[in-house]
Design an enzyme around this catalytic site. Structure first.
Site, PDB file in Angstrom:
ATOM      1  N   ARG A 137       0.816  -1.219   0.000  1.00  0.00           N
ATOM      2  CA  ARG A 137       0.000   0.000   0.000  1.00  0.00           C
ATOM      3  C   ARG A 137       0.844   1.261   0.000  1.00  0.00           C
ATOM      4  NH1 ARG A 137      -2.931  -1.281   5.430  1.00  0.00           N
ATOM      5  NH2 ARG A 137      -0.797  -1.967   5.768  1.00  0.00           N
ATOM      6  N   ARG A 180      16.257  30.174   6.864  1.00  0.00           N
ATOM      7  CA  ARG A 180      15.699  30.629   8.141  1.00  0.00           C
ATOM      8  C   ARG A 180      16.737  30.345   9.219  1.00  0.00           C
ATOM      9  NH1 ARG A 180       9.696  30.815   7.590  1.00  0.00           N
ATOM     10  NH2 ARG A 180       9.249  29.950   5.547  1.00  0.00           N
ATOM     11  N   HIS A 206      18.156  30.683  14.580  1.00  0.00           N
ATOM     12  CA  HIS A 206      17.287  31.248  15.614  1.00  0.00           C
ATOM     13  C   HIS A 206      17.450  30.532  16.949  1.00  0.00           C
ATOM     14  CE1 HIS A 206      14.434  32.264  12.050  1.00  0.00           C
ATOM     15  NE2 HIS A 206      15.366  33.181  12.194  1.00  0.00           N
ATOM     16  N   LYS A 228      13.520  20.669  19.400  1.00  0.00           N
ATOM     17  CA  LYS A 228      12.873  20.503  18.101  1.00  0.00           C
ATOM     18  C   LYS A 228      13.067  19.080  17.589  1.00  0.00           C
ATOM     19  CE  LYS A 228      13.390  25.335  16.859  1.00  0.00           C
ATOM     20  NZ  LYS A 228      13.967  25.809  18.091  1.00  0.00           N
ATOM     21  N   HIS A 254      19.153  27.372  15.809  1.00  0.00           N
ATOM     22  CA  HIS A 254      18.806  26.434  14.744  1.00  0.00           C
ATOM     23  C   HIS A 254      18.515  27.195  13.459  1.00  0.00           C
ATOM     24  CE1 HIS A 254      15.689  23.934  12.601  1.00  0.00           C
ATOM     25  NE2 HIS A 254      16.774  23.190  12.570  1.00  0.00           N
ATOM     26  N   TYR A 294       8.063  20.026  11.789  1.00  0.00           N
ATOM     27  CA  TYR A 294       8.793  20.000  13.048  1.00  0.00           C
ATOM     28  C   TYR A 294       7.868  20.205  14.229  1.00  0.00           C
ATOM     29  CZ  TYR A 294       9.095  25.158  13.158  1.00  0.00           C
ATOM     30  OH  TYR A 294       8.818  26.503  13.190  1.00  0.00           O
ATOM     31  N   LYS A 347      16.278  40.526   8.944  1.00  0.00           N
ATOM     32  CA  LYS A 347      16.710  40.101  10.283  1.00  0.00           C
ATOM     33  C   LYS A 347      17.689  38.930  10.190  1.00  0.00           C
ATOM     34  CE  LYS A 347      13.675  40.794  14.183  1.00  0.00           C
ATOM     35  NZ  LYS A 347      12.566  40.302  14.974  1.00  0.00           N
ATOM     36  N   ASP A 348      17.306  37.906   9.412  1.00  0.00           N
ATOM     37  CA  ASP A 348      18.163  36.727   9.300  1.00  0.00           C
ATOM     38  C   ASP A 348      19.489  37.033   8.608  1.00  0.00           C
ATOM     39  OD1 ASP A 348      16.462  35.106  10.708  1.00  0.00           O
ATOM     40  OD2 ASP A 348      15.694  34.018   8.973  1.00  0.00           O
TER      41      ASP A 348
END
Length: 187
Positions: free
Chosen positions: A25, A60, A63, A72, A119, A132, A172-173
């Site tokens: 399946r 990203r 952070h 996480k 991260h 996540y 910001k990043d």
């Protein structure tokens, strides 16, 4: 196939092969089971679950959260993601060291990142989808970051290998402090 837990060079950070049951399946994949994770030292309570859909080159991070730091649990559903966890636990012997993983959907791996890490990640293919879970509570006023391309960290982002010509990131990043600046600000 039962869960498999592989420790990394950074205490607490793990790469996990989920429980999988393929048959005619398709594939049943269980990427989290509280009791089995607890038997392997992962006892946090996951309180949030999110899916991210990213274009190739979407970045990203890196952070972190200073209050209610979040653990996480990450896995890629489709596409390829380069994932980075930077140890910011001040009492850790690996403070300031990072671990990277190239997470491909077909490899089926799950990464566990404990509390106390910065991260970040970049999507290396179009239509990368990953999921996540986080422990704790998201506290926007306690969020910060470390510059993803800090020259002293020299993280080996595989941009050329995957033909990433344009980074898609917030201002910001792009402009977080370096690790050295972060340490200086903490003193």
């Amino acid at each position: 196939m039962p869960f498999e837990f592989k420790k990394t060079e950074i205490e607490g950070l793990m790469l996990i092969k989920p429980h999988m049951y393929p048959d005619e399946r398709g594939l049943y994949k269980k990427y989290y089971e509280k009791n089995i994770f607890a038997e392997n030292g992962i006892t946090c309570e996951f309180t949030e679950s999110s899916d991210l859909y990213s274009k190739k080159g979407a970045l990203r991070g890196l952070h972190y959260q200073t209050v209610d730091s979040q653990a996480k649990l990450i896995h890629v559903i489709s596409g390829v993601l380069f994932d980075v966890a930077l140890d910011l636990r001040e009492s850790s012997p690996t403070f300031g060291q990072y671990h990277t993983e190239l997470l491909k959907a077909e490899d089926q791996f799950v990464t566990y990142i404990p509390e106390g890490f910065a991260h970040g990640f970049i999507s290396l293919t179009d239509d990368t989808i990953f999921s996540y879970q986080c422990s704790g509570k998201y506290v926007p006023s306690a969020c910060g970051g470390i510059r993803w391309n800090d020259p002293e960290l020299n993280i080996p982002w595989p941009l050329k290998e995957y033909g990433v010509e344009h980074i898609i990131a917030t201002e910001k990043d792009k402009n977080w402090p370096t690790l050295a600046e972060y340490i200086a600000l903490r003193k």
